[in-house]
Design an enzyme around this catalytic site. Sequence first.
Site, PDB file in Angstrom:
ATOM      1  N   LYS A   1       0.770  -1.179  -0.045  1.00 28.61           N
ATOM      2  CA  LYS A   1       0.107   0.018  -0.091  1.00 28.61           C
ATOM      3  C   LYS A   1       1.028   1.340   0.022  1.00 28.61           C
ATOM      4  O   LYS A   1       0.508   2.161  -0.733  1.00 28.61           O
ATOM      5  CB  LYS A   1      -0.968  -0.034   1.260  1.00 28.61           C
ATOM      6  CG  LYS A   1      -1.668   1.327   1.583  1.00 28.61           C
ATOM      7  CD  LYS A   1      -2.118   1.382   2.777  1.00 28.61           C
ATOM      8  CE  LYS A   1      -1.550   1.753   3.986  1.00 28.61           C
ATOM      9  NZ  LYS A   1      -1.530   3.039   4.407  1.00 28.61           N
ATOM     10  N   ASN A   2       1.746   1.401   1.015  1.00 26.15           N
ATOM     11  CA  ASN A   2       2.704   2.366   1.061  1.00 26.15           C
ATOM     12  C   ASN A   2       3.560   2.999  -0.109  1.00 26.15           C
ATOM     13  O   ASN A   2       4.110   4.055  -0.337  1.00 26.15           O
ATOM     14  CB  ASN A   2       3.226   2.681   2.473  1.00 26.15           C
ATOM     15  CG  ASN A   2       2.450   2.729   3.482  1.00 26.15           C
ATOM     16  OD1 ASN A   2       1.279   3.286   3.345  1.00 26.15           O
ATOM     17  ND2 ASN A   2       2.791   2.482   4.680  1.00 26.15           N
TER      18      ASN A   2
ATOM     19  N   CYS B   1      -3.813  13.081  12.462  1.00 24.86           N
ATOM     20  CA  CYS B   1      -4.567  11.959  12.406  1.00 24.86           C
ATOM     21  C   CYS B   1      -4.495  11.144  13.765  1.00 24.86           C
ATOM     22  O   CYS B   1      -3.858  11.542  14.710  1.00 24.86           O
ATOM     23  CB  CYS B   1      -4.443  11.164  11.391  1.00 24.86           C
ATOM     24  SG  CYS B   1      -2.604  10.231  11.543  1.00 24.86           S
TER      25      CYS B   1
ATOM     26  N   ARG C   1       1.501  14.757  12.774  1.00 26.08           N
ATOM     27  CA  ARG C   1       1.970  14.306  11.654  1.00 26.08           C
ATOM     28  C   ARG C   1       1.924  15.655  10.807  1.00 26.08           C
ATOM     29  O   ARG C   1       1.288  15.817   9.748  1.00 26.08           O
ATOM     30  CB  ARG C   1       1.060  13.262  10.997  1.00 26.08           C
ATOM     31  CG  ARG C   1       1.202  12.107  11.591  1.00 26.08           C
ATOM     32  CD  ARG C   1       0.317  11.035  10.993  1.00 26.08           C
ATOM     33  NE  ARG C   1       1.141  10.330   9.875  1.00 26.08           N
ATOM     34  CZ  ARG C   1       0.803   9.333   9.137  1.00 26.08           C
ATOM     35  NH1 ARG C   1      -0.700   9.155   9.151  1.00 26.08           N
ATOM     36  NH2 ARG C   1       1.478   8.764   8.123  1.00 26.08           N
TER      37      ARG C   1
ATOM     38  N   ASP D   1       4.785   0.372  11.898  1.00 22.38           N
ATOM     39  CA  ASP D   1       3.566  -0.068  11.380  1.00 22.38           C
ATOM     40  C   ASP D   1       3.566  -1.738  11.688  1.00 22.38           C
ATOM     41  O   ASP D   1       2.269  -2.531  11.392  1.00 22.38           O
ATOM     42  CB  ASP D   1       3.618  -0.367   9.931  1.00 22.38           C
ATOM     43  CG  ASP D   1       3.385   1.173   9.300  1.00 22.38           C
ATOM     44  OD1 ASP D   1       2.965   1.994  10.138  1.00 22.38           O
ATOM     45  OD2 ASP D   1       3.636   1.469   8.109  1.00 22.38           O
TER      46      ASP D   1
ATOM     47  N   ARG E   1      -8.788  -0.165   4.535  1.00 21.96           N
ATOM     48  CA  ARG E   1      -7.748   0.997   4.100  1.00 21.96           C
ATOM     49  C   ARG E   1      -6.508   0.068   3.758  1.00 21.96           C
ATOM     50  O   ARG E   1      -5.576   0.678   2.671  1.00 21.96           O
ATOM     51  CB  ARG E   1      -7.289   1.942   4.847  1.00 21.96           C
ATOM     52  CG  ARG E   1      -8.480   2.869   5.245  1.00 21.96           C
ATOM     53  CD  ARG E   1      -8.096   3.918   6.266  1.00 21.96           C
ATOM     54  NE  ARG E   1      -6.774   4.599   5.599  1.00 21.96           N
ATOM     55  CZ  ARG E   1      -6.382   5.693   6.152  1.00 21.96           C
ATOM     56  NH1 ARG E   1      -6.307   6.148   7.173  1.00 21.96           N
ATOM     57  NH2 ARG E   1      -5.111   6.293   5.405  1.00 21.96           N
TER      58      ARG E   1
HETATM   59  C1  EPZ Z   1       4.869   6.814   6.182  1.00 21.07           C
HETATM   60  O1  EPZ Z   1       4.183   7.880   6.855  1.00 21.07           O
HETATM   61  C2  EPZ Z   1       3.769   5.583   6.081  1.00 21.07           C
HETATM   62  N1  EPZ Z   1       2.551   6.018   5.371  1.00 21.07           N
HETATM   63  C3  EPZ Z   1       3.367   5.333   7.642  1.00 21.07           C
HETATM   64  O2  EPZ Z   1       2.301   4.168   7.447  1.00 21.07           O
HETATM   65  C4  EPZ Z   1       4.352   4.830   8.296  1.00 21.07           C
HETATM   66  O3  EPZ Z   1       4.142   4.447   9.696  1.00 21.07           O
HETATM   67  C5  EPZ Z   1       5.703   5.976   8.286  1.00 21.07           C
HETATM   68  O4  EPZ Z   1       5.904   6.517   6.937  1.00 21.07           O
HETATM   69  C6  EPZ Z   1       6.952   5.536   8.974  1.00 21.07           C
HETATM   70  O5  EPZ Z   1       7.269   4.247   8.488  1.00 21.07           O
HETATM   71  C7  EPZ Z   1       2.347   5.972   3.985  1.00 21.07           C
HETATM   72  O6  EPZ Z   1       3.674   5.695   3.392  1.00 21.07           O
HETATM   73  C8  EPZ Z   1       1.380   6.514   3.446  1.00 21.07           C
HETATM   74  P1  EPZ Z   1       7.228  10.191   8.230  1.00 21.07           P
HETATM   75  P2  EPZ Z   1       5.040   9.430   6.649  1.00 21.07           P
HETATM   76  O7  EPZ Z   1       7.138  11.323   7.356  1.00 21.07           O
HETATM   77  O8  EPZ Z   1       5.636   9.555   5.484  1.00 21.07           O
HETATM   78  C9  EPZ Z   1       7.109  13.464  11.715  1.00 21.07           C
HETATM   79  C10 EPZ Z   1       0.372   2.949   7.765  1.00 21.07           C
HETATM   80  O9  EPZ Z   1      -0.160   2.450   8.890  1.00 21.07           O
HETATM   81  N2  EPZ Z   1       7.064  14.394  10.428  1.00 21.07           N
HETATM   82  O10 EPZ Z   1       8.366   9.170   8.048  1.00 21.07           O
HETATM   83  O11 EPZ Z   1       3.662  10.258   7.037  1.00 21.07           O
HETATM   84  C11 EPZ Z   1       5.781  12.669  11.812  1.00 21.07           C
HETATM   85  O12 EPZ Z   1       4.766  13.208  12.393  1.00 21.07           O
HETATM   86  C12 EPZ Z   1       0.793   4.489   7.727  1.00 21.07           C
HETATM   87  O13 EPZ Z   1       0.505   2.382   6.940  1.00 21.07           O
HETATM   88  C13 EPZ Z   1       7.192  15.779  10.802  1.00 21.07           C
HETATM   89  O14 EPZ Z   1       7.351  16.188  11.945  1.00 21.07           O
HETATM   90  O15 EPZ Z   1       5.875   9.249   8.201  1.00 21.07           O
HETATM   91  C14 EPZ Z   1       6.310  11.422  12.541  1.00 21.07           C
HETATM   92  O16 EPZ Z   1       6.300  11.590  13.680  1.00 21.07           O
HETATM   93  C15 EPZ Z   1       0.873   5.211   9.228  1.00 21.07           C
HETATM   94  N3  EPZ Z   1       7.165  16.676   9.873  1.00 21.07           N
HETATM   95  C16 EPZ Z   1       7.768  11.337  11.783  1.00 21.07           C
HETATM   96  O17 EPZ Z   1       8.031  12.615  11.218  1.00 21.07           O
HETATM   97  C17 EPZ Z   1       7.150  16.387   8.363  1.00 21.07           C
HETATM   98  O18 EPZ Z   1       6.761  17.182   7.566  1.00 21.07           O
HETATM   99  C18 EPZ Z   1       8.067  10.091  10.748  1.00 21.07           C
HETATM  100  O19 EPZ Z   1       6.869  10.377   9.777  1.00 21.07           O
HETATM  101  C19 EPZ Z   1       6.969  15.059   8.334  1.00 21.07           C
HETATM  102  C20 EPZ Z   1       7.077  13.770   9.367  1.00 21.07           C
END
Ligand code: EPZ
Length: 423
Positions: free
Chosen positions: A22-23, A118, A123, A309, A401
Amino acid sequence: MDSIVINGGNALMGEIAITGAKNSALKLMVAALLTDEPVTLSNMPELADTKFLAHLLRHLGAKVIENPQQSAMTITAGGLGEPEAPYDLVRKMRATFNVLGPLLARKGHAKVSLPGGCAIGARPVDLHLQALEALGAKITLEEGYAIANAPNGLSGAKINFPFVSVGATEHTMMTAVLADGITELSNAAKEPEITDLANMLNSMGAKIENAGQDTITITGVKKLGGVTHGVVPDRIEAGTYALAAGACPNSDVTITNCQPEHLEALWAAMSRAGIEVIAGEKQVRIKRGTKPLRPVDIETNAWPGFATDLQAQFMALMVLADGASIIRETIFENRFMHAPELSRLGADITVHGREAVVRGVNELTGAPVMATDLRASVSLIIAGLAAKGQTSVSRIYHLDRGFQNLEANFSALGADIKRVKDT
Ligand code: EPZ
């Protein structure tokens, strides 16, 4: 609302094939906006999230042909219209925000709703916006929208992410492929989905080097072409079925069409818990005997660490371990919502901020529980499969989802599980 009803206690036996990730699929779909030629994705999962994103791409003017029988989808973003992604088509799913950069690269301006927080945490998208600004975008935030303009086009830049973000790495990489000059992304995410995206973009004519390593170098090109690309197997789906087999005594499950080398941290933790993991090149066999599991501490981390995840699903095993374990979540600030639901089944869990102490109990007993997000809900399914008696999981739209044919797959492995329609 539908629910899933499980009569727990059965061993899981047999074989299960994993779908595309999915991701990764979501980002590959977005990347199709970078060319006016057709992009065909094979090994595509059929999920609520991919359908939702398909709506947004159509709204933006792309032609999307879904072909679930062939696990394929073709996207042709030839005649893009006004590059505007409204709130209703963005708010449900954060990956939609990643259309901002590709639209900007193609059209020189774009307006995309901010995704909002969320259930698992705030996020924010600050890293995405800072990286696009470094590439030359002028961005203002107005009434819940990010409005981006690149009057002089986008140009390569050196971007050092302050911490690892999967989404920001993918978003910046996609945007930089059409920028003028060289972009260097350091402290980049290294997840297999990043490499999958880079591989597809390179097949489309991009010049990306070292995806999957700390520093990614992108040399901008003028134009990308069409491609046919197979989505990388879903490591989280594979890990989830592996953990379900590990939770149910006497199970013996072979998971096919997966890439076991993407899950080394999980295999290490499962082996320490006393579960037999026999990994091959494209399949993995999981054998669970009758002995209680050993407690294992884990800490989630960016890849190649233990995937956030899979944290909820791992907790569903540790609640039945012979002793106490500590589970530390370092990626998201609020990702223990499954803990109180697992406690309804008899688990003994105390959460202190980013740490959960799980004291193993001898057995779980079925109860009604509620899904709160995608991975939390599947952890409740795993706990229900291992519990005595009947568990019903409500709000399962979260599951749809990210898991294709979940009940059918578990039924085929011998579980007593069914979806009940709310009348
Ligand atoms: C991706 O989310 C995945 N989603 C998530 O899967 C997964 O848990 C996550 O990566 C970590 O592996 C998709 O790919 C669609 P991040 P993403 O940016 O890209 C903070 C699932 O269940 N952050 O690596 O949103 C953020 O809040 C989902 O399939 C900022 O502060 O994750 C988090 O604490 C859930 N500012 C951390 O960084 C930003 O601009 C890592 O988030 C971006 C992120």
